[in-house]
Design a protein around this motif. Sequence first.
Motif, PDB file in Angstrom:
ATOM      1  N   LEU A   1      13.540  33.530  10.763  1.00  0.00           N
ATOM      2  CA  LEU A   1      13.574  32.081  10.631  1.00  0.00           C
ATOM      3  C   LEU A   1      12.168  31.532  10.397  1.00  0.00           C
ATOM      4  O   LEU A   1      11.981  30.546   9.686  1.00  0.00           O
ATOM      5  CB  LEU A   1      14.192  31.467  11.890  1.00  0.00           C
ATOM      6  N   SER A   2      11.169  32.185  10.949  1.00  0.00           N
ATOM      7  CA  SER A   2       9.772  31.746  10.816  1.00  0.00           C
ATOM      8  C   SER A   2       9.264  31.835   9.379  1.00  0.00           C
ATOM      9  O   SER A   2       8.189  31.325   9.072  1.00  0.00           O
ATOM     10  CB  SER A   2       8.866  32.556  11.751  1.00  0.00           C
ATOM     11  N   ALA A   3      10.038  32.467   8.468  1.00  0.00           N
ATOM     12  CA  ALA A   3       9.639  32.568   7.058  1.00  0.00           C
ATOM     13  C   ALA A   3       9.933  31.278   6.295  1.00  0.00           C
ATOM     14  O   ALA A   3       9.636  31.180   5.105  1.00  0.00           O
ATOM     15  CB  ALA A   3      10.353  33.743   6.392  1.00  0.00           C
ATOM     16  N   LEU A   4      10.484  30.291   6.981  1.00  0.00           N
ATOM     17  CA  LEU A   4      10.808  29.002   6.350  1.00  0.00           C
ATOM     18  C   LEU A   4       9.876  27.922   6.879  1.00  0.00           C
ATOM     19  O   LEU A   4       9.319  28.048   7.979  1.00  0.00           O
ATOM     20  CB  LEU A   4      12.253  28.607   6.670  1.00  0.00           C
TER      21      LEU A   4
ATOM     22  N   MET B   1      16.191  22.509  11.266  1.00  0.00           N
ATOM     23  CA  MET B   1      17.490  22.147  10.709  1.00  0.00           C
ATOM     24  C   MET B   1      18.496  23.282  10.914  1.00  0.00           C
ATOM     25  O   MET B   1      19.632  23.058  11.327  1.00  0.00           O
ATOM     26  CB  MET B   1      17.298  21.890   9.205  1.00  0.00           C
ATOM     27  N   LEU B   2      18.058  24.517  10.650  1.00  0.00           N
ATOM     28  CA  LEU B   2      18.948  25.667  10.799  1.00  0.00           C
ATOM     29  C   LEU B   2      19.211  25.977  12.276  1.00  0.00           C
ATOM     30  O   LEU B   2      20.320  26.357  12.638  1.00  0.00           O
ATOM     31  CB  LEU B   2      18.377  26.883  10.077  1.00  0.00           C
ATOM     32  N   ARG B   3      18.203  25.803  13.127  1.00  0.00           N
ATOM     33  CA  ARG B   3      18.415  26.006  14.574  1.00  0.00           C
ATOM     34  C   ARG B   3      19.482  25.034  15.096  1.00  0.00           C
ATOM     35  O   ARG B   3      20.314  25.396  15.927  1.00  0.00           O
ATOM     36  CB  ARG B   3      17.111  25.800  15.342  1.00  0.00           C
ATOM     37  N   GLU B   4      19.435  23.809  14.605  1.00  0.00           N
ATOM     38  CA  GLU B   4      20.423  22.800  15.011  1.00  0.00           C
ATOM     39  C   GLU B   4      21.836  23.235  14.601  1.00  0.00           C
ATOM     40  O   GLU B   4      22.780  23.129  15.378  1.00  0.00           O
ATOM     41  CB  GLU B   4      20.069  21.472  14.344  1.00  0.00           C
ATOM     42  N   GLN B   5      21.972  23.761  13.382  1.00  0.00           N
ATOM     43  CA  GLN B   5      23.264  24.246  12.900  1.00  0.00           C
ATOM     44  C   GLN B   5      23.752  25.431  13.735  1.00  0.00           C
ATOM     45  O   GLN B   5      24.943  25.551  14.034  1.00  0.00           O
ATOM     46  CB  GLN B   5      23.169  24.654  11.425  1.00  0.00           C
ATOM     47  N   ILE B   6      22.826  26.306  14.108  1.00  0.00           N
ATOM     48  CA  ILE B   6      23.162  27.476  14.937  1.00  0.00           C
ATOM     49  C   ILE B   6      23.664  27.019  16.304  1.00  0.00           C
ATOM     50  O   ILE B   6      24.663  27.515  16.815  1.00  0.00           O
ATOM     51  CB  ILE B   6      21.944  28.425  15.062  1.00  0.00           C
TER      52      ILE B   6
ATOM     53  N   ASN C   1      13.826  33.113   1.732  1.00  0.00           N
ATOM     54  CA  ASN C   1      12.613  32.716   2.447  1.00  0.00           C
ATOM     55  C   ASN C   1      12.100  31.404   1.853  1.00  0.00           C
ATOM     56  O   ASN C   1      12.749  30.808   0.998  1.00  0.00           O
ATOM     57  CB  ASN C   1      11.553  33.824   2.363  1.00  0.00           C
ATOM     58  N   GLY C   2      10.933  30.976   2.275  1.00  0.00           N
ATOM     59  CA  GLY C   2      10.370  29.708   1.820  1.00  0.00           C
ATOM     60  C   GLY C   2      10.044  29.672   0.338  1.00  0.00           C
ATOM     61  O   GLY C   2       9.883  28.594  -0.239  1.00  0.00           O
ATOM     62  N   GLU C   3       9.952  30.843  -0.299  1.00  0.00           N
ATOM     63  CA  GLU C   3       9.596  30.893  -1.725  1.00  0.00           C
ATOM     64  C   GLU C   3      10.808  30.795  -2.652  1.00  0.00           C
ATOM     65  O   GLU C   3      10.692  30.300  -3.764  1.00  0.00           O
ATOM     66  CB  GLU C   3       8.820  32.183  -2.023  1.00  0.00           C
TER      67      GLU C   3
ATOM     68  N   LYS D   1       8.670  24.616   8.811  1.00  0.00           N
ATOM     69  CA  LYS D   1       9.068  24.198  10.168  1.00  0.00           C
ATOM     70  C   LYS D   1      10.270  23.254  10.174  1.00  0.00           C
ATOM     71  O   LYS D   1      11.183  23.416  10.976  1.00  0.00           O
ATOM     72  CB  LYS D   1       7.890  23.521  10.878  1.00  0.00           C
ATOM     73  N   ASP D   2      10.282  22.259   9.261  1.00  0.00           N
ATOM     74  CA  ASP D   2      11.392  21.301   9.266  1.00  0.00           C
ATOM     75  C   ASP D   2      12.718  21.987   8.934  1.00  0.00           C
ATOM     76  O   ASP D   2      13.759  21.647   9.491  1.00  0.00           O
ATOM     77  CB  ASP D   2      11.118  20.134   8.320  1.00  0.00           C
ATOM     78  N   GLN D   3      12.671  22.991   8.053  1.00  0.00           N
ATOM     79  CA  GLN D   3      13.888  23.723   7.698  1.00  0.00           C
ATOM     80  C   GLN D   3      14.316  24.653   8.835  1.00  0.00           C
ATOM     81  O   GLN D   3      15.510  24.831   9.080  1.00  0.00           O
ATOM     82  CB  GLN D   3      13.670  24.503   6.396  1.00  0.00           C
TER      83      GLN D   3
END
Length: 198
Positions: free
Chosen positions: A101-104, A111-116, A36-38, A106-108
């Motif tokens: 995904l919302s636990a990250l 980035m991951l949506r683009e990879q998906i 997650n974001g932490e 917004k910019d990350q």
Amino acid sequence: MEGNENHTQDLLNLQEFDEEALKAESAELLEMRFLNGENAAFSRTDGGFVSLKTKDTEGRPSKEYARVGVYLTFPLTNPEEFISIREADEKAKEIGMIEKLSALPKDQQEMLREQIKLRYFMPVITKVLDIKDEYGYAYWNVTTTFGSCRFTTQMSGDAVIHLSDSRLLVTDIDGNRYEIPDFYQLGVMERKKLDLFI
């Protein structure tokens, strides 16, 4: 005689070491780690890939991965949850799982949506122009959301899978996937051509 005993002891030590390493690796594989974001920070590399830096439970830097792979565990039904992050080698060993995904930040997320999207590129078939059946293969001529397309599927096996009563997934012989969101929205003649698979 003493040399043989030393050699035997060395083999036993080596066996114990390998066994311990195997146990540790097995325990690591069985442990589910949520990212997650932490405890995780994703960033884009100069080459356009995604890298990852993780933190331990104390918040200290733990490990760096120069490149990671992004995989969906439920690719067709839930692209925003349970995303597997894996090492970018042939073994693709899992590093951890993103529960949402919302636990990250917004910019990350983007980035991951683009990879998906890159990994699970799947044009939607909007019109079936023709399907010819020859020698155990089906030759498709279709229109998709990305333009005209011709591809080949096997007649047997799971080339066309029902995802629901009306939603179909078509996989060609090269592993490319195409979606027909609603079989019943196609014209009568188009549905007739798909009778080979229904």
